[in-house]
Design a protein around this motif. Structure first.
Motif, mmCIF file in Angstrom:
data_model
loop_
_atom_site.group_PDB
_atom_site.id
_atom_site.type_symbol
_atom_site.label_atom_id
_atom_site.label_comp_id
_atom_site.label_asym_id
_atom_site.label_seq_id
_atom_site.Cartn_x
_atom_site.Cartn_y
_atom_site.Cartn_z
ATOM 1 N N ALA A 22 0.851 -1.258 -0.114
ATOM 2 C CA ALA A 22 0.126 -0.047 0.160
ATOM 3 C C ALA A 22 0.841 1.202 -0.044
ATOM 4 O O ALA A 22 1.891 1.388 0.354
ATOM 5 N N SER A 38 -3.519 0.839 -3.368
ATOM 6 C CA SER A 38 -2.873 -0.447 -3.112
ATOM 7 C C SER A 38 -1.568 -0.483 -4.119
ATOM 8 O O SER A 38 -1.554 0.323 -4.782
ATOM 9 N N ARG A 90 -2.397 -0.587 4.885
ATOM 10 C CA ARG A 90 -3.649 -0.718 4.288
ATOM 11 C C ARG A 90 -4.721 -0.092 5.104
ATOM 12 O O ARG A 90 -4.898 -0.509 6.170
ATOM 13 N N CYS A 96 -9.194 -6.782 -0.120
ATOM 14 C CA CYS A 96 -8.170 -6.906 -1.213
ATOM 15 C C CYS A 96 -8.480 -8.147 -2.103
ATOM 16 O O CYS A 96 -9.054 -9.407 -1.556
ATOM 17 N N HIS A 102 -5.342 -5.780 -6.398
ATOM 18 C CA HIS A 102 -6.112 -4.416 -6.246
ATOM 19 C C HIS A 102 -6.896 -4.709 -5.089
ATOM 20 O O HIS A 102 -7.580 -5.770 -4.860
ATOM 21 N N TRP A 103 -7.362 -3.491 -4.385
ATOM 22 C CA TRP A 103 -8.451 -3.402 -3.458
ATOM 23 C C TRP A 103 -9.908 -3.403 -4.160
ATOM 24 O O TRP A 103 -9.799 -2.892 -5.631
#
Length: 210
Positions: A22, A38, A90, A96, A102-103
């Motif tokens: 992150a 991210s 994060r 995630c 990616h988030w």
């Protein structure tokens, strides 16, 4: 403006050289809060920056500094808008994606699409929006995935005699600050009537639901 580490010293040649999970991403030319993203999204942005012949470097503490190209020189003074990504934790309650890293909320981020099969960006019709403040001639919104993007054509000013086209993403819950994705494009004075006519012709007359 903060100085940029000389790309030749700690140059990044590929996005995978940035391994953090992150980062707090910001444009150092703008007075706006950094946006947590991210590591996967940052690597996606870096891929675009390097593909455009931009420059990127990583500092000893893991901070990533980069710019989009092409650039006429590798000297820091010649680089365009500089972006800075500082390693961070994060944010809480940020799922995630197990497929792409990616988030989940980044799957429909127009600025950094992924190859993940969960990425499905649907674009809604352009709908008229009432100007929210003075200095705006015409405004409309569009849905891009789960995101709502607002467009505005501003009034002419001494600095911008043709006005500007402004586009920014309206924040969804948990998205944090959205100034980072606000864009301003000057409109040439001679093209202003055509830009307004094109917008009014293509925008649905009904206001967009709140």
């Amino acid at each position: 403006m903060p100085t940029v580490a000389a790309p030749a010293a700690l140059a990044i040649s590929r996005p995978l050289d940035v391994p953090g999970p992150a980062y707090a991403l910001s444009n150092v030319d703008r007075d706006a809060a950094a946006v947590p993203v991210s590591g996967a999204l940052l690597r996606s942005v870096l891929r675009s920056a390097l593909h455009s012949r931009g420059a990127a470097a990583i500092e000893p503490d893991g901070t990533v500094v980069f710019t989009f190209g092409p650039t006429a020189s590798m000297l820091p003074a010649a680089l365009g808008p500089v972006y800075r990504a500082v390693p961070c934790e994060r944010p809480p309650l940020t799922p995630c994606c197990a497929r792409c890293g990616h988030w989940e909320r980044e799957h429909d981020e127009p600025g950094a699409p992924t190859a993940c099969t969960l990425y499905r960006l649907s674009i809604g019709p352009a709908r008229f929006a009432v100007p929210e403040h003075d200095g705006v001639t015409y405004a409309w919104t569009r849905r891009l995935g789960r995101t709502r993007v607002r467009f505005e054509i501003t009034e002419p000013t001494d600095a911008f005699p043709g006005g500007t086209l402004v586009a920014h993403r309206m924040p969804a819950p948990g998205d944090g600050p959205y100034e980072y994705v606000k864009h301003h494009v000057p409109i040439p004075p001679e093209r202003r009537p055509a830009v307004l006519e094109r917008a009014r012709r293509r925008v649905h007359p009904q206001p967009c639901p709140a």
